[in-house]
Design an enzyme around this catalytic site. Structure first.
Site, short mmCIF file in Angstrom:
data_model
loop_
_atom_site.label_atom_id
_atom_site.label_comp_id
_atom_site.label_asym_id
_atom_site.label_seq_id
_atom_site.Cartn_x
_atom_site.Cartn_y
_atom_site.Cartn_z
NE ARG A 237 -4.26 -1.46 0.19
CZ ARG A 237 -4.42 -2.58 -0.52
NH1 ARG A 237 -3.45 -2.98 -1.33
NH2 ARG A 237 -5.53 -3.27 -0.45
CD GLU A 266 -3.41 3.29 -4.82
OE1 GLU A 266 -4.43 2.59 -4.96
OE2 GLU A 266 -2.29 2.83 -4.59
CG HIS A 285 -3.81 -0.68 -6.23
ND1 HIS A 285 -4.05 -0.09 -5.01
CD2 HIS A 285 -3.78 -2.02 -5.99
CE1 HIS A 285 -4.17 -1.03 -4.08
NE2 HIS A 285 -4.02 -2.21 -4.66
#
Ligand code: DGY
Length: 322
Positions: A237, A266, A285
């Protein structure tokens, strides 16, 4: 009357169709909806929520008085306030297992792309600049037979170790809260302290979950401990890394390069200074984002949701059992 289910972001459309047979489904496909009256109305009615990365806070839960379960379509659950959900007797679930190999493939792809400078050289060809043979300053570095340090040897870390050791002949170092016998036996992984891993690895791969303890666990001090030839990979993360420190480490050549699948924020802002650097490969991601894997994760999340709404214990329960 059918129970109400709020679908948030990425849930496979075939799975949504199935859900629609048993539930009144309201779909929200983009990011933030808090304060949107349509979203608040769906929360007010929701018996269940299924989706990706919805920030489930006290504030959100106050707006969802009938909620019984939040079913994450992800293995990570840093978007959930698990204690608060437990206190309110609301179930929460995730989707472990089904994404291990897919995510390990993505992380390995990122390692190869960064080491062999694949995106940069792809652009070199496509922009018509390949008029003489490749120059030494465009060469990448080897991946095979190097030392890979994996921070966080869970199921995905183990799947990365498998590829690295059996496929690429790499030496595996790892750091984890607990020893991982499978990795030690099958992939000859050696457990070590974080500092040793940082100092000895050619590739440092971060795969820990996001918790209070792991926030910014890789920052200036950690980059300084790495080899100047090291490649840093973040498949965990974004908030586990100090992005400003990563920028400085790349600009000052404290490390050679980085490959990251995740950002602190994000989607990341187009003005994020990291995006200007040549020695970083970035992805939006995508660890688990293949057609097959997203489908399997959605199916597992739907199973968790159904079990919870039927009053049964879902297979991947994160909250306390009542
Ligand atoms: C996961 O499952 O946690 C992936 O990172 C997608 O969020």
């Amino acid at each position: 009357m059918k129970p109400n289910v709020l679908v948030y972001m990425r849930v496979d459309s075939r799975v949504v169709k199935e859900l629609e047979k048993d539930y009144e489904v309201t779909i929200f496909q983009n990011h933030e909806y808090l304060g949107d009256p349509h979203f608040d109305d769906a929360l007010q009615k929701a018996d269940g929520i299924i989706g990706l990365a919805l920030k489930v806070t006290k504030e959100l839960l106050d707006k969802a008085p009938h909620l019984k379960i939040v079913s994450n379509v992800s293995v990570g659950y840093d978007n959930l306030d698990v204690d608060e959900l437990s206190n309110r007797g609301i179930m929460a679930t995730n989707t472990p297992g089904v994404l291990n190999d897919t995510t390990a493939d993505a992380i390995f792809g990122l390692m190869l792309a960064t080491a062999r400078r694949i995106p940069e050289l792809d652009l070199f060809v496509k922009s018509g600049k390949w008029d003489i043979s490749l120059q030494p300053n465009q060469y990448g570095v080897d991946v095979h037979h190097k030392t890979l340090g994996i921070i966080g040897m869970g199921n995905i870390g183990c799947a990365i170790a498998k590829r690295a050791h059996l496929g690429f002949g790499m030496t595996i170092l790892y750091h984890n809260r607990t020893r991982n016998e499978e990795a030690e036996t099958l992939y000859e992984a050696t457990y070590c302290e974080l500092d040793t891993l940082l100092q000895q690895s050619d590739f440092v791969c971060l795969m820990v979950p996001a918790t209070k303890e792991t926030e910014k666990m890789i920052g200036t001090n950690e980059f300084k401990k790495m080899k100047s030839s090291a490649i840093f990979i973040n498949g965990s993360r974004g908030k586990n890394v100090d992005e400003e420190a990563l920028y400085k480490a790349l600009v000052n050549s404290d490390i050679l390069a980085a490959g990251i699948d995740v950002f602190t924020q994000e989607p990341t802002s187009p003005t994020n200074p990291l995006l200007k650097l040549k020695n970083i490969v970035t992805l939006p991601h995508i660890g688990s984002s293949t057609t097959e894997c997203e489908f399997n994760m959605s199916k597992l999340a739907a199973l968790n949701l159904k079990k919870g709404l039927n009053g049964e214990t879902p297979p991947n329960l994160l909250t306390k059992k009542f």
